[in-house]
Design a protein around this motif. Sequence first.
Motif, PDB file in Angstrom:
ATOM      1  N   SER A 138       0.557  -1.328  -0.138  1.00 53.84           N
ATOM      2  CA  SER A 138       0.138   0.050  -0.011  1.00 53.84           C
ATOM      3  C   SER A 138       0.842   1.349   0.021  1.00 53.84           C
ATOM      4  O   SER A 138       0.402   2.258  -0.617  1.00 53.84           O
ATOM      5  CB  SER A 138      -0.887  -0.138   1.306  1.00 53.84           C
ATOM      6  OG  SER A 138      -0.068  -0.055   2.426  1.00 53.84           O
ATOM      7  N   GLY A 153       0.952  -0.490  -5.253  1.00 55.15           N
ATOM      8  CA  GLY A 153      -0.285  -0.424  -4.179  1.00 55.15           C
ATOM      9  C   GLY A 153      -1.265   0.710  -4.661  1.00 55.15           C
ATOM     10  O   GLY A 153      -2.566   0.561  -4.871  1.00 55.15           O
ATOM     11  N   SER A 154      -0.721   1.894  -5.152  1.00 56.98           N
ATOM     12  CA  SER A 154      -1.729   2.945  -5.664  1.00 56.98           C
ATOM     13  C   SER A 154      -2.478   2.689  -7.095  1.00 56.98           C
ATOM     14  O   SER A 154      -3.468   3.066  -7.411  1.00 56.98           O
ATOM     15  CB  SER A 154      -0.986   4.364  -5.687  1.00 56.98           C
ATOM     16  OG  SER A 154       0.074   4.703  -6.256  1.00 56.98           O
ATOM     17  N   ALA A 206      -5.128   0.098  -6.359  1.00 56.01           N
ATOM     18  CA  ALA A 206      -6.244   0.938  -5.989  1.00 56.01           C
ATOM     19  C   ALA A 206      -6.903   1.710  -7.210  1.00 56.01           C
ATOM     20  O   ALA A 206      -8.215   1.862  -7.174  1.00 56.01           O
ATOM     21  CB  ALA A 206      -5.840   2.018  -4.893  1.00 56.01           C
ATOM     22  N   TYR A 246      -6.119  -1.548   0.763  1.00 53.81           N
ATOM     23  CA  TYR A 246      -5.146  -0.348   0.583  1.00 53.81           C
ATOM     24  C   TYR A 246      -5.534   0.892   1.680  1.00 53.81           C
ATOM     25  O   TYR A 246      -4.577   1.271   2.217  1.00 53.81           O
ATOM     26  CB  TYR A 246      -5.560  -0.114  -0.630  1.00 53.81           C
ATOM     27  CG  TYR A 246      -4.776   1.405  -0.993  1.00 53.81           C
ATOM     28  CD1 TYR A 246      -3.563   1.449  -1.579  1.00 53.81           C
ATOM     29  CD2 TYR A 246      -5.445   2.525  -1.218  1.00 53.81           C
ATOM     30  CE1 TYR A 246      -2.676   2.517  -2.042  1.00 53.81           C
ATOM     31  CE2 TYR A 246      -4.847   3.898  -1.742  1.00 53.81           C
ATOM     32  CZ  TYR A 246      -3.643   3.670  -1.948  1.00 53.81           C
ATOM     33  OH  TYR A 246      -2.779   4.812  -2.469  1.00 53.81           O
TER      34      TYR A 246
END
Length: 724
Positions: free
Chosen positions: A543, A548-549, A552, A599
């Motif tokens: 995350s 991670g982003s 998401a 996340y």
Amino acid sequence: MSPTEPAKRKRKRIIGTFKCPAVNCGKVFSRADHLGRHQRSHNPGSRYACPYPNCGQTFTRHDVKEKHFKRHTNGIEKSKRDEGSTENTLSPTDLIEWLFHDELSVDNSNSGTNLPGHSTDLPSGFSPVSLIETMFAVSPNFPNSNYRIAVNENIRSNLISFIPSLEANPDFGCLQIEECLSNYWLLYHPQYPILHRPSFLNSEAPPLLLLAMVMLGSNFVPCAKSADSLLRNPKALADQIAEPLRWLIFANIDCRPPAKVWVVQSLLLLETYEITSSSRFLHERAYLHHGSKIQLLRRSPILGGDPLKSENHDGAYSPPNQVWKTWIEVESMKRATLMAFYLDTIHATVYGHSIILYAHQLKLSLPCEDVLWEFDNTNKSETLSFERTPKFLAAMNKLLHRQKVVTSSFGKKVLLAGLLTIMFQMQQKDLQLSFLEWDSMKDSWNQTISLAIDVWRADICTEGGCCDTENSLWFPIESKKKLPPMLRIDDTRCKFGLYHIAQIYMRISHYDYIIYAGAPSRMNVKAGKAEYEIVAKRVMEWSHSLNGSISAIHAYWFLCEMILSPDNEDITFTYDPNTDPFMHRKNIIASAVLVLFAYNYSLHGPESVTYDQLATSDYYPDKEDGYSYLRRIRKCLSRGPGGPFHRINYGRTSAQFHEAIKLHSETLRSIDNKHHLVGLLKLFYRSYKGCNWEIGREYSKLFRNCIKRCLGRKSVVCDDMYVN
């Protein structure tokens, strides 16, 4: 010459004390040649620069420089130099050669790059093209379209002879069976066109295949939303057929190598129902037995034989009056094989199952054009043309090199699955080769495949991308007026959920996000406190990373596509998994929700700490309802440098599209209150609570568990997730 003479001629090395004369150096050497080498380090003009592009390293010794340069040019790095790429990046050619080696046999006439391979001669006087040309010269004699819907008492009785309990089911009358078959052709066939619709005849169809079609058509009754449906309990009918059907197929004499095409087709239809729409028992049964279907294909000409041959025969010589039948049989088996490959891949991606059929094992061409496959001689206005479809591996090669491939809606699914199998193979390489300094390559192959997947969406799909119905489905004109809302041409919701979950799964595993959400076990293996803590550490690292982003972003993007209008903020959609005609999409939605929980919860913790003060067990106060939350996130992302979030790919090349995703992921980090998830979780907790699919109801319980944690509950595990 005596043995001692060479030794006498040997030059003696001068041994002594040799001090470097350079100011403030003071180093002393025992040999003059060592001092000479050292002195070159004080003279920049005598340094040797590495000639490899963008390397920039310099060396005081020519031999050390040469040794360093060979590291660039040996093995995998050689192809990087040939392509002019720069490094630490694993190029597309590297990727293909590393994975496939000499197993890769590509039809070079369809390939952007000449790769080594083997060839085998076709039978004398035969080629797939000549078969098609002969077909066009003969008018097919297909039955009237009513015959693939109409059911008489003889057909019904024949079906009942295989499952006698159907006799007492009021939903198994002739008219009800006809409704189920109509649903099959309207809703399932456009997604997975493995049966030849124009030539299909109920009275001549294998009864077990017909039962599988009735089973799926019954399952689609809620999706069809027909106000005058004749079926009282369609789900019960589907389950009544599904439970004995697998054993009936396995017991049939045709279910042995080389299997008849109807056997493979029936197993594929059954598997899609068992995996996506049935009980946990049948879901797990399908997974346990899905390898049997692959083995049947491996022991047939379409996957068996010489593993290095460049081409499977797309047919064999047939007399003119049999040419259409021959082509239909060959194309049907090819399509069944490609669908088996697709299902193997999507189930590995969506459910975390183990993959057993890989891209390099398919020496087939892509499916023929939709117009040719759906050609019905009853429509005299239709004219046929033929373009030879590229080999699957040649098309994969083009995709990895960012070149456009033209193919049918079904072919697009197969190509996306092909990219995913390469991803799975590279993940296996990660595990095998991490001790050989392979870790430095992980991000580069990930980037190569991620970009290829975006090329697939931006360049192979049309302007509407994964939301364009005609990218993923093909309908005859007469069917378009009968379609339910989610399948209509003007529907803006995502039709290729696999695209988003693929980009997510490249960066976080199914195991991590479902265990982090609180699942007590996965694949029947219990996850204890120690396992959760290990997962939580991985999720925290993920995350905080770019991966991670990006994960998401794809989860937000997919959910926005599914429940928000792209053009009007006042229009929202209610999602009901029971009425979703895309059978895998309900699981992908659940995964996207769990990814957002993982996340945001790992980054920011709970939304509030009011759980202990709740008065009732099913009241969960939220700070934002789910629709408002997604609208806010979408609006904030659209203000960033990535541009409008709901129209990421419009008017952009695949490279620009790929970069826009990264820009949005950077913007995401600066958005406040992303952890206000209770309202969003409530939307899907309630819709999945009444799901006909048992695993959907399990997801509902897991969403409720995430809601409680977002409200401040300390305990992690959803103890009742698998309790009926």
